[in-house]
Design a protein around this motif. Structure first.
Motif, PDB file in Angstrom:
ATOM      1  N   LEU A 349       5.006  -1.064  12.781  1.00 39.02           N
ATOM      2  CA  LEU A 349       5.298  -0.375  11.514  1.00 39.02           C
ATOM      3  C   LEU A 349       6.736  -0.629  11.087  1.00 39.02           C
ATOM      4  O   LEU A 349       7.014  -0.823   9.896  1.00 39.02           O
ATOM      5  N   VAL A 350       7.650  -0.611  12.043  1.00 39.12           N
ATOM      6  CA  VAL A 350       9.055  -0.894  11.735  1.00 39.12           C
ATOM      7  C   VAL A 350       9.184  -2.295  11.139  1.00 39.12           C
ATOM      8  O   VAL A 350       9.911  -2.509  10.159  1.00 39.12           O
ATOM      9  N   THR A 351       8.471  -3.250  11.706  1.00 44.05           N
ATOM     10  CA  THR A 351       8.497  -4.626  11.198  1.00 44.05           C
ATOM     11  C   THR A 351       7.857  -4.705   9.813  1.00 44.05           C
ATOM     12  O   THR A 351       8.390  -5.368   8.905  1.00 44.05           O
ATOM     13  N   ALA A 352       6.723  -4.022   9.637  1.00 42.45           N
ATOM     14  CA  ALA A 352       6.005  -4.080   8.358  1.00 42.45           C
ATOM     15  C   ALA A 352       6.835  -3.506   7.214  1.00 42.45           C
ATOM     16  O   ALA A 352       6.815  -4.033   6.101  1.00 42.45           O
ATOM     17  N   TYR A 353       7.567  -2.430   7.492  1.00 39.50           N
ATOM     18  CA  TYR A 353       8.369  -1.791   6.439  1.00 39.50           C
ATOM     19  C   TYR A 353       9.812  -2.291   6.412  1.00 39.50           C
ATOM     20  O   TYR A 353      10.624  -1.785   5.639  1.00 39.50           O
ATOM     21  N   GLN A 354      10.122  -3.264   7.276  1.00 40.53           N
ATOM     22  CA  GLN A 354      11.442  -3.904   7.315  1.00 40.53           C
ATOM     23  C   GLN A 354      12.563  -2.890   7.543  1.00 40.53           C
ATOM     24  O   GLN A 354      13.635  -2.961   6.942  1.00 40.53           O
TER      25      GLN A 354
END
Length: 429
Positions: A349-354
């Motif tokens: 999720l951290v990666t998806a939302y940058q």
């Protein structure tokens, strides 16, 4: 989600409901699915070994040992005396002293429960003599001890960096400094208000009268410890792991030769206590690695993350939901366990939302710090209540205000990431 992934998560949940210890539940669930899917039985011992065979994890037993040495060396007692003289005697002053001393001790031990235990042993008798209810005193010290996992060196940040390689230990240590100080200062406001509202504290005629210079001379070795640890890392004299060795060496010199409050006979008990605490942490990490390897191989965590992203909720709403999840988990589990269980799910999720992984690590850790003193299963509160001799339910009326105070600091860090990120970026991390 595949059937195997459902079995993995379902078996883990079932084992937890049956009261299985966390590490055992993680290891059994992972091992069972590895064998079911014929992923190779050697993956079990290999995952266990690789989970703990990581250089940064060497710092954990060493910082635990350093905190134990400083506690036994009487550093907390000398810091309390010095800070008490600087703060003075007025309603709420001892509560403020407890917070400030816990923040300094947190810069040595890096562990919330160890910090709370060291400060409670020294502060609780004095606070009781000054008219503070034991339940209120236990609440203050438990909350103040929670700042230890934010103020560097933090054992929690070391574990986070191992699980999230994009966030280095120096960057996390730098990022946690201002949020940790902010959290500590936020606690002071309700403490002073409650103390003045109910008339707790005031002048302490029974305290030994000594001068500021003498108190400073006695406390200087404890005050220098965080400076040496953090300054040495910043100056490039040693890595975070080597800083833990320096902290142990410094603590031994202070305890054996300067304060002379430690003897060679005491060291056996000190080493044994630190070894027991370290073994528990590392065993859980090793067993959780089996679970994490199985979940990542089966793609269980990525599927869960993609299902959340597919809802197309705005990032701020997802962040609020994550914080609520972490707050709930923090009320029942310790920080290490939550990292090991939830980070495989949250990092996609951290990666998806940058989102910045360093900032997210600070936000996550602040949530877990709040959980350390939020009933019903608050680990710091359990420690201080045991020292104070009061049941944990008696602290609820007091601790709720401290929870709200630290949550306000968390909200500020979540809304303004620069509070956490300015220092590591300025230092080039």
């Amino acid at each position: 989600m595949t059937t195997a992934a459902i079995v993995l998560l379902g078996l883990f949940a079932l084992l937890m409901l049956l009261g299985t210890p966390l590490g055992v539940a993680l290891g059994l669930a992972g091992a069972a699915v590895i064998l079911m899917q014929d992923l190779g039985e050697m993956a079990i011992p290999t995952s266990l070994y690789t989970g703990i065979a990581k250089y940064p994890l060497l710092a954990i037993p060493l910082f635990i040992l350093a905190g134990t040495i400083f506690e036994r060396a009487g550093v907390a007692a000398r810091l309390v005396r010095f800070v008490s003289i600087l703060i003075g005697s007025w309603r709420g002053s001892l509560g403020v002293v407890a917070v400030l001393v816990a923040m300094v001790m947190g810069g040595i031990s890096g562990s919330g429960p160890a910090d709370a235990a060291a400060v409670a042993t020294v502060m609780l008798p004095a606070m009781t003599r000054a008219g503070y209810p034991p339940a209120f005193s236990a609440s203050i010290i438990a909350a103040a001890g929670a700042t230890a996992i934010l103020i560097p060196p933090s054992v929690a940040f070391i574990i986070y960096s191992v699980l999230v390689p994009q966030a280095t230990v120096p960057a996390l240590f730098a990022a946690g400094l201002f949020p940790g100080i902010l959290a500590g200062l936020a606690l002071i406001l309700p403490i002073v208000f409650i103390a003045r509202r109910y008339g707790f504290g005031g002048r302490r005629e029974d305290e030994e009268k000594i001068g500021v210079l003498r108190a400073a001379r006695e406390a200087i070795w404890g005050l220098l410890a965080p400076v040496i640890i953090l300054g040495g890392m910043r100056a490039g004299l040693f890595t975070p792991t080597e800083a833990a060795v320096a902290a142990v060496t410094y603590g031994l010199l202070v305890g054996l030769f300067i304060h002379r409050s430690l003897t060679l006979r005491d060291l056996g008990n000190v080493f044994m206590e630190a070894a027991e605490m370290s073994a528990v942490v590392l065993l859980i990490i090793g067993l959780a690695s089996i679970f994490a390897w199985a979940g990542s191989t089966l793609g269980a965590f990525d599927v869960l993350a993609q299902s959340i992203v597919s809802l197309e909720a705005p990032p701020w709403m997802v962040l609020i939901l994550i914080n609520l999840l972490l707050m709930g988990a923090g009320m029942f589990l310790d920080a290490v366990s939550i990292y090991l269980i939830l980070l495989p799910l949250l990092m996609p999720l951290v990666t998806a939302y940058q989102w910045d992984p360093v900032w997210f690590g600070v936000v996550m850790t602040m949530n877990l710090a709040v959980g350390q003193f939020t009933p019903p299963l608050a680990v710091n509160l359990m420690v201080t209540c045991a020292v104070a001799g009061v049941p944990i339910e008696k602290t609820v009326r007091w601790v709720i205000w401290l929870v709200l105070a630290m949550l306000s600091a968390l909200v500020l860090v979540a809304i303004f990431p620069s509070i956490a990120l300015w220092l590591p970026r300025s230092l080039g991390y």
